[in-house]
Each structure stands twice: as C-alpha cells, then as structure tokens.
Motif scaffolding. Structure first.
Motif, PDB file in Angstrom:
ATOM      1  N   VAL A 258     -63.415  54.596  17.880  1.00  0.00           N
ATOM      2  CA  VAL A 258     -63.339  55.764  18.679  1.00  0.00           C
ATOM      3  C   VAL A 258     -63.969  57.069  17.896  1.00  0.00           C
ATOM      4  O   VAL A 258     -63.347  57.957  17.766  1.00  0.00           O
ATOM      5  N   THR A 259     -65.260  56.917  17.912  1.00  0.00           N
ATOM      6  CA  THR A 259     -66.069  58.111  17.300  1.00  0.00           C
ATOM      7  C   THR A 259     -66.333  58.986  18.466  1.00  0.00           C
ATOM      8  O   THR A 259     -67.309  59.264  19.001  1.00  0.00           O
ATOM      9  N   TRP A 260     -65.214  59.656  18.659  1.00  0.00           N
ATOM     10  CA  TRP A 260     -65.192  60.846  19.711  1.00  0.00           C
ATOM     11  C   TRP A 260     -65.138  62.343  18.934  1.00  0.00           C
ATOM     12  O   TRP A 260     -64.019  62.498  18.330  1.00  0.00           O
ATOM     13  N   GLY A 261     -66.057  62.946  19.373  1.00  0.00           N
ATOM     14  CA  GLY A 261     -66.092  64.142  18.304  1.00  0.00           C
ATOM     15  C   GLY A 261     -67.571  65.046  18.796  1.00  0.00           C
ATOM     16  O   GLY A 261     -68.112  64.753  19.761  1.00  0.00           O
ATOM     17  N   PHE A 262     -67.357  66.118  17.881  1.00  0.00           N
ATOM     18  CA  PHE A 262     -68.320  67.093  17.946  1.00  0.00           C
ATOM     19  C   PHE A 262     -69.088  67.557  16.620  1.00  0.00           C
ATOM     20  O   PHE A 262     -68.206  67.624  15.837  1.00  0.00           O
ATOM     21  N   GLU A 263     -70.113  68.324  16.782  1.00  0.00           N
ATOM     22  CA  GLU A 263     -70.501  69.125  15.795  1.00  0.00           C
ATOM     23  C   GLU A 263     -71.119  70.214  16.442  1.00  0.00           C
ATOM     24  O   GLU A 263     -72.047  70.431  17.302  1.00  0.00           O
ATOM     25  N   ILE A 264     -70.583  71.694  16.155  1.00  0.00           N
ATOM     26  CA  ILE A 264     -70.958  72.762  16.714  1.00  0.00           C
ATOM     27  C   ILE A 264     -71.563  73.737  15.387  1.00  0.00           C
ATOM     28  O   ILE A 264     -70.998  73.792  14.502  1.00  0.00           O
ATOM     29  N   ASN A 265     -72.794  74.014  15.600  1.00  0.00           N
ATOM     30  CA  ASN A 265     -73.752  75.016  14.661  1.00  0.00           C
ATOM     31  C   ASN A 265     -73.781  76.218  15.289  1.00  0.00           C
ATOM     32  O   ASN A 265     -73.978  76.696  16.597  1.00  0.00           O
ATOM     33  N   GLY A 266     -73.156  77.081  14.624  1.00  0.00           N
ATOM     34  CA  GLY A 266     -73.135  78.787  14.906  1.00  0.00           C
ATOM     35  C   GLY A 266     -74.018  79.397  13.782  1.00  0.00           C
ATOM     36  O   GLY A 266     -74.156  78.909  12.781  1.00  0.00           O
ATOM     37  N   MET A 267     -73.973  80.759  13.983  1.00  0.00           N
ATOM     38  CA  MET A 267     -74.895  81.732  13.174  1.00  0.00           C
ATOM     39  C   MET A 267     -74.106  81.627  11.784  1.00  0.00           C
ATOM     40  O   MET A 267     -74.619  82.021  10.778  1.00  0.00           O
ATOM     41  N   ASN A 268     -73.021  81.759  11.596  1.00  0.00           N
ATOM     42  CA  ASN A 268     -71.891  81.947  10.565  1.00  0.00           C
ATOM     43  C   ASN A 268     -71.454  80.297   9.661  1.00  0.00           C
ATOM     44  O   ASN A 268     -70.942  80.654   8.785  1.00  0.00           O
ATOM     45  N   GLY A 269     -71.878  79.447  10.527  1.00  0.00           N
ATOM     46  CA  GLY A 269     -71.038  78.107  10.104  1.00  0.00           C
ATOM     47  C   GLY A 269     -70.991  77.120  10.990  1.00  0.00           C
ATOM     48  O   GLY A 269     -71.658  76.993  12.323  1.00  0.00           O
ATOM     49  N   SER A 270     -70.548  75.881  10.750  1.00  0.00           N
ATOM     50  CA  SER A 270     -70.457  74.628  11.630  1.00  0.00           C
ATOM     51  C   SER A 270     -68.968  74.224  11.602  1.00  0.00           C
ATOM     52  O   SER A 270     -68.396  74.366  10.509  1.00  0.00           O
ATOM     53  N   LEU A 271     -68.685  73.454  12.535  1.00  0.00           N
ATOM     54  CA  LEU A 271     -67.520  72.851  12.827  1.00  0.00           C
ATOM     55  C   LEU A 271     -67.852  71.164  12.814  1.00  0.00           C
ATOM     56  O   LEU A 271     -68.580  71.084  13.895  1.00  0.00           O
ATOM     57  N   VAL A 272     -67.047  70.252  12.626  1.00  0.00           N
ATOM     58  CA  VAL A 272     -67.389  69.109  12.814  1.00  0.00           C
ATOM     59  C   VAL A 272     -66.149  68.052  12.962  1.00  0.00           C
ATOM     60  O   VAL A 272     -65.203  68.357  12.024  1.00  0.00           O
ATOM     61  N   TYR A 273     -65.946  67.392  13.857  1.00  0.00           N
ATOM     62  CA  TYR A 273     -64.839  66.792  14.105  1.00  0.00           C
ATOM     63  C   TYR A 273     -65.048  65.321  14.689  1.00  0.00           C
ATOM     64  O   TYR A 273     -66.112  65.108  15.327  1.00  0.00           O
ATOM     65  N   ASP A 274     -64.432  64.276  14.131  1.00  0.00           N
ATOM     66  CA  ASP A 274     -64.632  62.955  14.585  1.00  0.00           C
ATOM     67  C   ASP A 274     -63.116  62.250  14.811  1.00  0.00           C
ATOM     68  O   ASP A 274     -62.284  62.351  13.633  1.00  0.00           O
ATOM     69  N   TRP A 275     -62.674  61.916  15.997  1.00  0.00           N
ATOM     70  CA  TRP A 275     -61.319  61.250  16.352  1.00  0.00           C
ATOM     71  C   TRP A 275     -61.013  60.171  15.159  1.00  0.00           C
ATOM     72  O   TRP A 275     -59.822  60.116  15.101  1.00  0.00           O
ATOM     73  N   GLU A 276     -62.138  59.326  14.728  1.00  0.00           N
ATOM     74  CA  GLU A 276     -61.658  58.318  13.910  1.00  0.00           C
ATOM     75  C   GLU A 276     -60.999  59.048  12.546  1.00  0.00           C
ATOM     76  O   GLU A 276     -60.497  58.138  11.734  1.00  0.00           O
TER      77      GLU A 276
END
Ligand SMILES: NC(=O)c1ccc[n+]([C@@H]2O[C@H](COP(=O)([O-])OP(=O)(O)OC[C@H]3O[C@@H](n4cnc5c(N)ncnc54)[C@H](O)[C@@H]3O)[C@@H](O)[C@H]2O)c1
Length: 378
Positions: A258-276
């Motif tokens: 269940v590799t359900w997730g996202f990576e969000i890249n912004g000007m100040n940083g990043s968020l990474v998530y993976d349901w596994e």
C-alpha cells in the motif's frame, strides 16, 4: 443517548472495516451524546446476510437494499457495494431522506457523481464519501504543517498509489476488472484526494495507462473475460494554483503493498508520506542550519490531529480501522452537531472528474481539461 440507526449495504472487506469502526467509536471517543447503531445489514443472499449479521453485530439481516432505503427505522445508509451500484443506491436513499456514507468511487462516471452530489445537496442530507486515508493523524499533521507555512509556497506534488495484488494471474475476474475498479477507479481516489487536500483543484491532465493481465477467469465456471480496466497509469497534472504534479498508480508493482502517499516540495521544505509507514510523516526544513540538514520523522500519536482519540503515546498503532472511525466520527458530528465533513460527496465528485479526464487523456494521448462541476464543490 441519541442513536443513529444505520443499514449497511454490502458486507465484504469494507463491511469488516465499518463494523469495527462503528463498534470501536464510543470506546475511542467518550463521553458522547450519540452512538451509531448497527441496525440492518444487506447482502446478496440470505446466507451471506445472516453470516454478516452475526459476525458484524447487526440486529437484522436482509437481501433487498431497496427495502432497506425505504425502511422508516433506518436513519442512514452505508453503501459498500461494488462501484457500479453506488449511484443507484445513493439516489434511492436520497429520495427517502436518509443520510449517506458511500464508499469511493462515488460513481463510475463524473455525470453520475454530479447527479448524486447535487441530489444530496438539494435534499439537505448529510453525505460523506469514504476517503478515509486523508484523516490519518500523520496526514492531518502534514496539512497542519502546510497551513502553518512550514513548507512555504508549494512548488510541486508527486503522488503514488502502488500495490502488487493484481500481479497474481490467478485472481478471478471481479468488479475490480470492470469500470470503477482498476488502477484509476479503485485505487486512485485516495491519491487524487491527497492532491486535492494538499494543493487544490487539478485543472488538466495527460496520462498513459496499460493493462498487464488482460484476461481473468471466472471464480464460478472458469470462463475467461477481458479485463476492462488498467493495471497501471501515469499522470502529469496542472493545478489551478499554478503548480505541476505527477501521480503514478499501479496494482502490479511487485513488492509494493500500500505505497499510497505523496511528496510535496515547497520553498521552505518538503513533506513525505507513505501509507506503508502510516504513522510516520517526514518533514524537511530547508531553513535548518547547514550542519544539521536532513529529513526528520514525526511519529504520529496523541499530539497529531485526530490522534488524541486513540492511545496516550505515539506508535501504539493508529491503523486502517481507526481512520474509518475518524471518518464516522465526522459523519455523526455532521448529523447531530451540524459540523462539516472533510470528505463530502463534493470531494467524491472532484475525484470522479479527475478520473474521467485521466481516462480520456490516456485514450487520446492528449492533455484533457478536468470538467469542473467542482465549482460547486469548492
Ligand atoms: N476506502 C477504502 O480504503 C476502501 C478500501 C477497499 C474498498 N473500498 C471500496 O468499498 C467498496 C466495497 O469494496 P470491498 O473491498 O468491500 O468489496 P468486496 O467485493 O469485498 O465486497 C462487496 C460486497 O458487496 C456485496 N454486494 C454486491 N452487490 C450487492 C447488493 N446489490 N446488495 C447487497 N450487497 C451486495 C457483495 O456480496 C460483497 O460481499 C468499493 O466501492 C471499493 O472501491 C474502499
């Protein structure tokens, strides 16, 4: 104690999830002035219905969903059938003034999803679609960080939904081989919903897709049928707010569960998530001093939004059924306390519009605009 008496239509895998969530809700969220009561379960045969009644703790069992939606002793309908029946059951339930939880996808076409959404709004019922993944405390923490400006202005979005369940050629032909199933209909809704929640309206998409196992055999008589839907799909997308993004989906990605997730890249940083690793949110702060750069892992627990209902420390386990409990908590609060739900039918409609545009884009190999009835959904 006020009771919300529900009829659950369909008691397959999701029947287990909803029954667990209903039963556990008052154990997690207490004190409460209302409870959801498992009044009626509907399945295809008397044997399946009775088995579900006993196993999942319902008072009554039946085989005809039409009678269930007309039953005056029922306040709300939970639709857990295969997708092709969602719109028909929902419209009948709306006509009878029932509140509704409908599993994703809301319907198998954007037109049907729009009809269901508009009818529900006109009838003034409470409506919710089962996009529970966004309610996971780690995901909600990501949204909180985004709102607080921790990643700054969003530059790009990468989403994925990868599993390998359909690599198994012996899996029989089922509703997951038909429209409403597949990498787009069955698996993509949560990933598209993440993109909506974190960035916003998707305006245009281009896509490629493919079906790897093209025929599957009937579990009943072994006759084979052609699989109607894709096993894998790749999307490029543009957001109304100007960002670009990608979504990658596969149900034949060996090793992915269940590799359900996202990576969000912004000007100040990043968020990474993976349901596994569903209780871990990774956050990178681009403003850190150079000698300490790197992703930090935020461990979800009682300090993250929604997590306060479960366990006193992080990592005790906030799992799949708990996100269904959070979903039903919002549903009950909408019915009894006039609170909003995060994933109303408007979100189901927005997802259906993206799926339809992606299907057209893959068929025509060209950019397609997402037809936004979503204006109503905004
Ligand atoms: N939100 C999520 O995370 C999530 C996860 C899995 C499935 N789903 C969605 O939930 C829905 C159900 O999925 P599932 O995995 O439980 O499927 P499933 O095949 O395990 O169960 C469907 C059940 O519905 C019953 N059914 C079919 N037609 C019926 C009818 N007319 N009346 C009563 N019962 C009927 C079947 O007998 C079966 O038991 C689908 O829309 C699917 O996309 C959502």
């Amino acid at each position: 104690m006020i009771k919300l008496r529900v009829a659950m239509i369909g008691a397959g895998v999701m029947g287990k999830a909803y029954s667990l969530a209903i039963a556990s809700l008052p154990m997690y969220v207490w004190p409460t002035t209302w409870v959801i009561e498992r009044e009626l379960v509907v399945e295809l045969t008397p044997e399946l219905a009775e088995e579900a009644r006993v196993r999942y703790g319902f008072a009554r069992a039946a085989t005809d969903w039409r009678r269930a939606v007309e039953d005056p002793s029922i306040d709300a309908i939970i639709i857990l059938t295969p997708p092709r029946e969602h719109a028909e059951v929902a419209l009948a339930a709306i006509a009878n003034g029932k509140h509704i939880v409908c599993e994703k996808p809301l319907a198998t076409s954007a037109a049907d999803a729009r009809l269901v959404y508009e009818s529900a709004e006109t009838a003034g019922i409470v409506h919710q679609v089962g996009l529970n993944f966004r309610l996971a405390p780690a995901v909600q923490m990501g949204l909180k960080l985004l709102r607080e400006g921790a990643v700054g202005e969003v530059i790009s979005y990468r989403g994925s939904w990868l599993t390998d369940q359909y690599l198994d050629e012996s899996l029989p032909y089922s509703w997951r081989s038909e429209r409403g199933g597949g990498a787009l209909g069955d698996d993509a809704p949560h990933a598209i919903d993440f993109a909506h929640a974190f960035v916003g309206e998707i305006t245009e998409v281009v896509a490629t897709s493919g079906t790897v196992i093209t025929e599957r055999a009937s579990a009943v008589d072994q006759t084979t049928s052609v699989v109607e839907v894709e096993d894998e799909v790749n999307l490029l997308m543009k957001f109304a707010t100007g960002q670009n993004g990608t979504l990658e989906g596969s149900r034949v990605a060996a090793g992915r569960k269940v590799t359900w997730g996202f990576e969000i890249n912004g000007m100040n940083g990043s968020l990474v998530y993976d349901w596994e690793r569903k209780e871990e949110l990774r956050y990178y702060d681009a403003r850190d001093a150079p000698d300490r750069v790197g992703f930090r892992t935020i461990l979800a627990g009682p300090s993250q939004p929604g997590g306060e209902h479960f366990w006193p420390v992080a990592c005790f386990g906030t799992g799949y059924a708990e996100t269904k409990a959070l979903q039903l908590l919002q549903f009950g609060r909408a019915v009894f306390e006039d609170q909003p739900v995060d994933t109303s039918f408007s979100e189901g409609l927005r997802v259906a519009e993206v799926i339809e545009a992606a299907t057209r884009a893959a068929d025509t190999q060209s950019w397609q605009r997402v037809a936004h009835a979503g204006a109503a959904a905004a």
